[in-house]
Write an enzyme that holds these catalytic residues in place. Structure first.
Site, PDB file in Angstrom:
ATOM      1  N   GLU A   1      -3.642   3.976   2.116  1.00  0.00           N
ATOM      2  CA  GLU A   1      -3.923   4.248   3.565  1.00  0.00           C
ATOM      3  C   GLU A   1      -3.797   5.923   4.012  1.00  0.00           C
ATOM      4  OE1 GLU A   1      -0.532   3.028   6.008  1.00  0.00           O
ATOM      5  OE2 GLU A   1      -1.555   3.258   7.885  1.00  0.00           O
TER       6      GLU A   1
ATOM      7  N   HIS B   1       0.853  -1.210   0.191  1.00  0.00           N
ATOM      8  CA  HIS B   1       0.094  -0.047  -0.137  1.00  0.00           C
ATOM      9  C   HIS B   1       0.948   1.297  -0.087  1.00  0.00           C
ATOM     10  CE1 HIS B   1       0.404  -0.733   4.512  1.00  0.00           C
ATOM     11  NE2 HIS B   1       0.633   0.651   4.545  1.00  0.00           N
TER      12      HIS B   1
HETATM   13 CO    CO Z   1       1.093   1.801   6.144  1.00  0.00          CO
END
Ligand code: CO
Length: 134
Positions: free
Chosen positions: A130, A79
């Site tokens: 995120e 991510h």
């Molecule tokens: Co992270």
């Protein structure tokens, strides 16, 4: 709305080998391994002048990254984390735009002790995102 790139997270099959690669081959500053049982990961932070790389390795049977590693045996980018000033305002704006926030939509405390949310990769060019309140 999004600000700095806070980190790129890479899931690795061998945390010691990956740490040595970043420290010795790439010449980066790396942290000691940090076990985060609540997140099901052990992490090593690689400090770069403009951002961080987080090396992630599964911790425990229920680790959320275990399946990722099973389908990406050599490891891979997991991510990207972008900073936001106000995570609840960011969430509301994303909901209004029809984007999916993972889980129950309430921010959780992330690896740096700050509130985070994850966004569905199918809504963001195939990339798990995120958001971390800076
Ligand atoms: Co992270």
């Amino acid at each position: 709305m999004i600000g700095k790139l806070n980190h790129v997270a890479i899931v690795v099959p061998d945390l010691e080998a990956a740490t040595a690669l970043y420290r010795d081959t790439l010449g980066a500053t790396v942290s000691a391994p940090l076990a985060l049982p609540g997140h099901g990961v052990t992490t090593v932070f690689v400090e770069l002048p403009n951002t961080k790389i987080e090396l992630l390795h599964p911790l425990g049977e229920d680790s959320p990254i275990r399946r990722f590693l099973e389908s990406n045996r050599a490891g891979g980018i997991h991510h990207l984390c972008y900073e936001v000033e106000d995570i609840l305002a960011a969430r509301d704006r994303l909901h209004a735009a029809g984007a999916r926030v993972l889980g129950d939509g309430e921010p959780k405390t992330g690896a740096h002790g700050k509130p985070v949310l994850f966004l569905h990769p199918k809504d963001f060019c195939g990339t798990l995102i995120e958001l971390e309140q800076a």
